[in-house]
Design a protein around this motif. Structure first.
Motif, PDB file in Angstrom:
ATOM      1  N   LEU A   1       4.527 -19.559  24.004  1.00 41.19           N
ATOM      2  CA  LEU A   1       4.229 -20.785  24.759  1.00 41.19           C
ATOM      3  C   LEU A   1       5.395 -21.770  24.658  1.00 41.19           C
ATOM      4  O   LEU A   1       5.718 -22.463  25.633  1.00 41.19           O
ATOM      5  N   SER A   2       6.047 -21.837  23.503  1.00 40.74           N
ATOM      6  CA  SER A   2       7.235 -22.696  23.349  1.00 40.74           C
ATOM      7  C   SER A   2       8.330 -22.262  24.309  1.00 40.74           C
ATOM      8  O   SER A   2       9.004 -23.093  24.926  1.00 40.74           O
TER       9      SER A   2
ATOM     10  N   GLY B   1      -6.207 -20.373  35.030  1.00 47.11           N
ATOM     11  CA  GLY B   1      -5.140 -20.138  34.063  1.00 47.11           C
ATOM     12  C   GLY B   1      -5.073 -21.210  32.998  1.00 47.11           C
ATOM     13  O   GLY B   1      -5.949 -22.079  32.918  1.00 47.11           O
ATOM     14  N   TYR B   2      -4.044 -21.132  32.191  1.00 51.11           N
ATOM     15  CA  TYR B   2      -3.852 -22.062  31.086  1.00 51.11           C
ATOM     16  C   TYR B   2      -2.805 -23.107  31.441  1.00 51.11           C
ATOM     17  O   TYR B   2      -1.785 -22.796  32.046  1.00 51.11           O
ATOM     18  N   ASN B   3      -3.059 -24.342  31.017  1.00 53.20           N
ATOM     19  CA  ASN B   3      -2.034 -25.374  31.032  1.00 53.20           C
ATOM     20  C   ASN B   3      -1.149 -25.123  29.809  1.00 53.20           C
ATOM     21  O   ASN B   3      -1.614 -25.219  28.672  1.00 53.20           O
ATOM     22  N   VAL B   4       0.121 -24.800  30.069  1.00 53.33           N
ATOM     23  CA  VAL B   4       1.003 -24.333  28.990  1.00 53.33           C
ATOM     24  C   VAL B   4       1.184 -25.402  27.909  1.00 53.33           C
ATOM     25  O   VAL B   4       1.050 -25.128  26.715  1.00 53.33           O
ATOM     26  N   GLN B   5       1.462 -26.650  28.345  1.00 46.72           N
ATOM     27  CA  GLN B   5       1.681 -27.726  27.379  1.00 46.72           C
ATOM     28  C   GLN B   5       0.437 -27.939  26.506  1.00 46.72           C
ATOM     29  O   GLN B   5       0.533 -28.053  25.277  1.00 46.72           O
ATOM     30  N   TYR B   6      -0.723 -27.978  27.156  1.00 47.50           N
ATOM     31  CA  TYR B   6      -1.975 -28.206  26.428  1.00 47.50           C
ATOM     32  C   TYR B   6      -2.236 -27.089  25.428  1.00 47.50           C
ATOM     33  O   TYR B   6      -2.515 -27.331  24.237  1.00 47.50           O
ATOM     34  N   LEU B   7      -2.116 -25.839  25.898  1.00 44.04           N
ATOM     35  CA  LEU B   7      -2.388 -24.693  25.026  1.00 44.04           C
ATOM     36  C   LEU B   7      -1.381 -24.648  23.867  1.00 44.04           C
ATOM     37  O   LEU B   7      -1.748 -24.411  22.707  1.00 44.04           O
TER      38      LEU B   7
END
Lengths: 210, 210
Positions: free
Chosen positions: A20-21, A63-69
């Motif tokens: 994710l980073s 899908g996923y919010n990248v920053q949030y996840l």
């Protein structure tokens, strides 16, 4: 009393965080569980199951919010706080850990290094001073030391581990090629380099004969 | 075509070898599966099952001959042969690996270290010379290099991995905090230090809240 989370899940969490980073660095804002699954080489259902251990963060179909996840997994990993480390053993491996700048980025700070060798005492590695063992007790008492990295030979490591556990340290990062006895309230993470090298060799042999 | 052996079994083999080495050092000639089970903290049936993957060495009711079992597991791990390593990355971690004397004891020899920094080229670490990257191809071709340890920043590690895979290297020991793409005939063993530290922290948090 929370549910005990299995070590296989715990092992995967830093890897999720790492991917994710990287997605964040690339500017990706949103990712489907199918895409995340593909780049990480685990099934989408595995990802969902793993995250559900910590409450779940999925947005089905969206899908996923990248920053949030990323941030939520960071909190699970305790990366929203800082952690103080000391290193016992100022040899090459101790130097390598102290100089590992990525640790700082994630809130891990090496506050001091301890070694019995007077020739290296007084040296400063990436801001951390190498001190004699006689200063260890006071240092641990006066600084909020969360984690002790043990980079000394296996013959001396149990003694050092017992010593810092008695001082109240709750997490040991053990680089000696031996399994440590430890109190129940203490967690130990091993980096067994010889075991790792032998495992690589065994996989190489297996790969050649299959 | 042999049966594919699972990674959990492969992971346990170096640990068996390590405990048997220690028993030998202590002068233990024979051990029951119950005793071995107790010191290793795995069930006796697990030990038997693991060893059966490689043909099995049990002597029911009579226990194991420590020297024999040690040597047989050593052969499984390829420790009856020598293995040549090179290290790409002559920083602290590269130095630490090159100076790790236990590796020699098990037949692993660091033959050379490669680094782009001219200031350290020419240095010799535990018998291994630090050379410029321009000498890498000839060195790999002229020496029987089995394993390449990668101790360079993650930004450059895939390129280095691709390069040595093209030279025919079949085993990569990766210390960069990234998962490498690799050919099917190549095996990769990762030592992800940041992941390891995060896992320790997560276990510490879990241990405190349970």
């Amino acid at each position: 009393m929370k549910k005990k989370i299995s070590q296989v899940v715990i092992k995967r969490m830093p890897r999720y965080y790492r991917y994710l980073s990287e997605l964040l660095e690339q500017g990706t804002e949103r990712i489907s569980s199918a895409e995340l699954s593909e780049i990480m080489n685990v099934t989408a259902s595995q990802i969902r199951q793993d995250l559900n251990n910590f409450g779940g963060f999925g947005q089905q179909g969206y899908g996923y919010n990248v920053q949030y996840l990323h941030d939520e997994i960071g909190k699970i990993l305790g990366l929203d706080q800082t952690h103080n480390l000391i290193i016992i053993g100022g040899g090459n491996l101790g130097h390598a850990l102290a100089s590992h700048t990525t640790f700082n980025k994630h809130g891990f700070y090496v506050k001091g290094i301890f070694d019995i060798n007077p020739d290296i005492q007084g040296q400063v590695v990436n801001g951390a001073k190498i001190m004699p063992m006689s200063e260890l007790d006071d240092f641990v008492k006066n600084n909020k030391v969360d984690i002790v990295a043990l980079t000394i030979p296996k013959e001396h490591v149990q003694e050092a581990a017992d010593h810092v556990m008695d001082l109240g340290v709750k997490a040991l990062w053990n680089f000696a090629n031996v399994d440590l006895d430890h109190k129940e309230e203490v967690v130990v993470q091993d980096v067994h380099l010889s075991d790792s090298l032998m495992r690589l060799t065994l996989n190489m042999i297996q790969n050649q004969t299959n």
